[in-house]
Motif scaffolding. Structure first.
Motif, PDB file in Angstrom:
ATOM      1  N   ASP A 149      37.500  25.876  44.163  1.00 46.98           N
ATOM      2  CA  ASP A 149      37.702  26.644  42.938  1.00 46.98           C
ATOM      3  C   ASP A 149      38.898  27.556  43.162  1.00 46.98           C
TER       4      ASP A 149
ATOM      5  N   ASP B 266      40.494  29.592  41.115  1.00 45.65           N
ATOM      6  CA  ASP B 266      40.367  30.948  40.565  1.00 45.65           C
ATOM      7  C   ASP B 266      39.535  31.838  41.481  1.00 45.65           C
ATOM      8  N   ALA B 267      38.430  31.307  41.981  1.00 44.31           N
ATOM      9  CA  ALA B 267      37.584  32.081  42.885  1.00 44.31           C
ATOM     10  C   ALA B 267      38.307  32.377  44.185  1.00 44.31           C
ATOM     11  N   THR B 268      39.048  31.391  44.701  1.00 43.00           N
ATOM     12  CA  THR B 268      39.806  31.592  45.940  1.00 43.00           C
ATOM     13  C   THR B 268      40.871  32.660  45.748  1.00 43.00           C
ATOM     14  N   ALA B 269      41.556  32.642  44.612  1.00 40.29           N
ATOM     15  CA  ALA B 269      42.579  33.656  44.333  1.00 40.29           C
ATOM     16  C   ALA B 269      41.955  35.046  44.251  1.00 40.29           C
ATOM     17  N   GLU B 270      40.768  35.139  43.673  1.00 43.77           N
ATOM     18  CA  GLU B 270      40.082  36.434  43.584  1.00 43.77           C
ATOM     19  C   GLU B 270      39.712  36.953  44.968  1.00 43.77           C
ATOM     20  N   VAL B 271      39.175  36.082  45.806  1.00 41.78           N
ATOM     21  CA  VAL B 271      38.820  36.480  47.169  1.00 41.78           C
ATOM     22  C   VAL B 271      40.065  36.933  47.918  1.00 41.78           C
TER      23      VAL B 271
ATOM     24  N   ALA C 239      42.870  38.130  46.703  1.00 36.29           N
ATOM     25  CA  ALA C 239      43.358  39.402  46.176  1.00 36.29           C
ATOM     26  C   ALA C 239      42.519  40.568  46.709  1.00 36.29           C
ATOM     27  N   ARG C 240      41.220  40.387  46.767  1.00 33.64           N
ATOM     28  CA  ARG C 240      40.356  41.440  47.309  1.00 33.64           C
ATOM     29  C   ARG C 240      40.636  41.682  48.788  1.00 33.64           C
TER      30      ARG C 240
ATOM     31  N   LEU D 243      49.267  37.884  44.210  1.00 32.94           N
ATOM     32  CA  LEU D 243      49.379  36.614  43.510  1.00 32.94           C
ATOM     33  C   LEU D 243      50.820  36.444  43.028  1.00 32.94           C
TER      34      LEU D 243
ATOM     35  N   GLU E 120      49.799  33.142  39.215  1.00 31.10           N
ATOM     36  CA  GLU E 120      48.404  33.164  38.804  1.00 31.10           C
ATOM     37  C   GLU E 120      47.875  31.732  38.696  1.00 31.10           C
TER      38      GLU E 120
END
Length: 267
Positions: A207, A209-214, A216-217, A222, A225
């Motif tokens: 995923d 989107d989920a990987t990008a969120e992790v 970023a945290r 990014l 996007e």
């Protein structure tokens, strides 16, 4: 990437040169689930570590070996004869930075620049062939050259490696033996002038989107996007906390959020 093991002429390994080994290990462990065992004890390697997924080698994390070396991911391409391939690099207009040289019993390596200045490595395997898995979540699955001279890049890399070129209105792809493994992006005016020519590794994700969120945290920026590429996968481009750029793409088992259909790498 349409093969699942190193192929002569194709990418076989990706390794990170970083300014903070421990921070890099933590970051990629969070983002991709990599396990980094004890670093190589040989003093010449200064803490170089092989990252693994389920015991399989997927990438290398090492220190910066000289003051001018940028924090960056580096892509290695498998060759049958490093010395002969190095000669082809020079004959085609490339520059040798280091090598050919033996890396203990693992293999023989050359670090080079293409005519535009993009760095890459040649790797003649001995005891170490490269990544043990490709195209799985957390593993290398695509490589992309960013350059300001696409035609010159085509001439250079086809001359050195014998790659095929599959060009469409959407994208230009590199291949070997009928199997595509990477592509090329033109650094047009929409890219800042300080963006250097470079090879960018893409790692698979279930995923994006989920990987990008992790990521970023965990401190990443990014650069691109998450987006669904026409006729290709959902992807994103990140910059890790130390400044190395990398891409992530959705595996073919994932589902494209815009179309609801499965996607495949390499669009």
């Amino acid at each position: 990437m349409e093969f699942d093991k190193p192929v002569i002429g194709g990418p076989c390994w990706a390794e990170l040169g970083t300014s903070d080994l421990e921070a890099a290990k933590r970051f990629y462990g969070e983002v991709f689930g990599w396990h980094c065992a004890a670093p190589d004890p040989r003093p010449e390697l200064r803490g170089y570590t092989v990252a693994r997924l389920g015991g399989a080698a997927v990438a290398g994390i090492g220190p910066l070996y000289r003051p001018t070396q940028p924090v960056a991911w580096n892509v290695s391409f498998a060759v049958a004869d490093d010395d002969a391939a190095t000669n082809r690099v020079v004959d085609a207009g490339g520059t040798v930075i280091r090598g050919p040289m033996d890396i203990f019993d693992e293999g023989r390596r050359t670090v080079a620049l293409d005519p535009s200045g993009a760095a890459f490595q040649l790797w003649q395997a001995k005891e170490f062939a490269g990544a043990a898995v490709f195209n799985r979540p957390g593993a290398l699955g695509w490589v992309e050259l960013a350059t300001r001279d696409v035609k010159r890049a085509r001439d250079f890399y086809t001359g050195v490696f014998g790659w095929s070129v599959n060009a469409s209105e959407w994208y230009t792809q590199w291949g070997m033996h009928g199997m595509d493994f990477g592509g090329v992006t033109a650094l047009h005016e929409r890219f800042p002038s300080d963006v250097p020519p470079q090879w960018l590794p893409y790692f698979a994700a279930e995923d994006v989107d989920a990987t990008a969120e992790v990521a970023a945290r965990a401190g990443a920026r990014l650069l691109q996007e998450p987006v669904s590429v026409p006729h290709g996968p959902r992807m994103a481009v990140l910059c890790d906390p130390q400044g190395a750029a990398l891409g992530v793409y959705q595996t073919e088992d994932g589902t494209d959020e815009e179309t609801g259909t499965g996607t495949a790498a390499g669009g």
